[in-house]
Design a protein around this motif. Structure first.
Motif, short mmCIF file in Angstrom:
data_model
loop_
_atom_site.label_atom_id
_atom_site.label_comp_id
_atom_site.label_asym_id
_atom_site.label_seq_id
_atom_site.Cartn_x
_atom_site.Cartn_y
_atom_site.Cartn_z
N VAL A 5 0.86 -1.19 0.00
CA VAL A 5 0.00 0.00 0.00
C VAL A 5 0.89 1.24 0.00
N ALA A 6 0.72 2.08 -1.01
CA ALA A 6 1.43 3.35 -1.09
C ALA A 6 0.42 4.47 -0.83
N VAL A 7 0.84 5.46 -0.06
CA VAL A 7 -0.07 6.56 0.30
C VAL A 7 0.59 7.90 -0.07
N PRO A 8 0.61 8.22 -1.37
CA PRO A 8 1.20 9.50 -1.76
C PRO A 8 0.34 10.71 -1.38
N ASN A 9 -0.94 10.49 -1.08
CA ASN A 9 -1.83 11.58 -0.69
C ASN A 9 -2.09 11.48 0.82
#
Length: 158
Positions: A5-9
Motif C-alpha cells: 500500500v502506497a499513500v502519496p496523498n
C-alpha cells in the motif's frame, strides 16, 4: 500474499489513520485463499492523479473513484501471481461516502474489494457479469459487517 500500500496523498491517513490496514484486510478478503503466492499494489492517491490515469488509459478526462490495472502476469508466470494495481482517488471516494451517508472506511473497503475483483477477472459489462460481481462484493463486505452497498445506491460502482 503480498499487498503493498502506497499513500502519496496524506489526506488518506489524515482521515483514516489505519488506512493501510483497511486496504490490506479488504484486498486479502477479496482474494481469499490463493493457491500461489499473490502480489498486488494499492495506491491511495488524489483526484488529480487519477484523472490523468483515467484520461491516458481509459480516454475519460475526469477523476473516478477507483481504477484497476491488471498486470497480465497472473496464473503461471514466475513464482507468484502479480495481479496488478488498484488506485483510489481521495476526493471522489470521500465525496461519495458523504453523499451516500456511508463511512469513509466502509466505502473504501467496498472500492478496494471492487478493484481487486477486477484484477481477478471480474467485470460488470453485462447484466450477468454485474450481478455476479455485485454478489461477490456483498458477500465479502458482509464479512466486515458492512451492509449491501447496492441497496442504498441508485447506481453501481463503475
Amino acid at each position: 500474499m503480498d499487498i503493498a500500500v502506497a499513500v502519496p496523498n496524506p489526506a488518506w491517513t489524515d482521515a483514516l489513520p489505519d488506512v493501510e490496514c483497511i486496504c490490506i484486510a479488504s484486498a486479502a478478503a477479496a482474494i481469499g485463499s490463493p493457491l500461489r503466492q499473490t502480489e498486488l499494489s494499492i495506491v491511495l492517491s488524489s483526484d488529480d492523479e487519477v484523472r490523468v490515469l483515467n484520461r491516458d488509459y481509459r480516454k475519460k478526462d475526469s477523476p473516478t473513484n477507483v481504477l484497476s490495472f491488471p498486470s497480465g502476469l497472473a496464473s503461471g508466470v514466475g513464482d507468484a501471481d502479480m495481479l496488478g494495481d488498484v488506485i483510489l482517488a481521495f476526493e471522489t471516494v470521500s465525496m461519495e461516502a458523504a453523499r451516500d451517508g456511508k463511512s469513509l472506511d466502509s466505502h473504501l473497503r467496498h472500492l478496494v474489494v471492487h478493484g481487486v475483483l477486477h484484477l481477478l477477472g471480474f467485470d460488470h459489462e453485462t447484466e450477468a457479469e454485474a450481478s455476479e460481481m455485485e454478489r461477490r462484493e456483498v458477500e465479502i463486505l458482509a464479512g466486515f459487517g458492512i451492509a449491501d452497498p447496492y441497496e442504498a445506491v441508485a447506481e453501481p460502482v463503475r
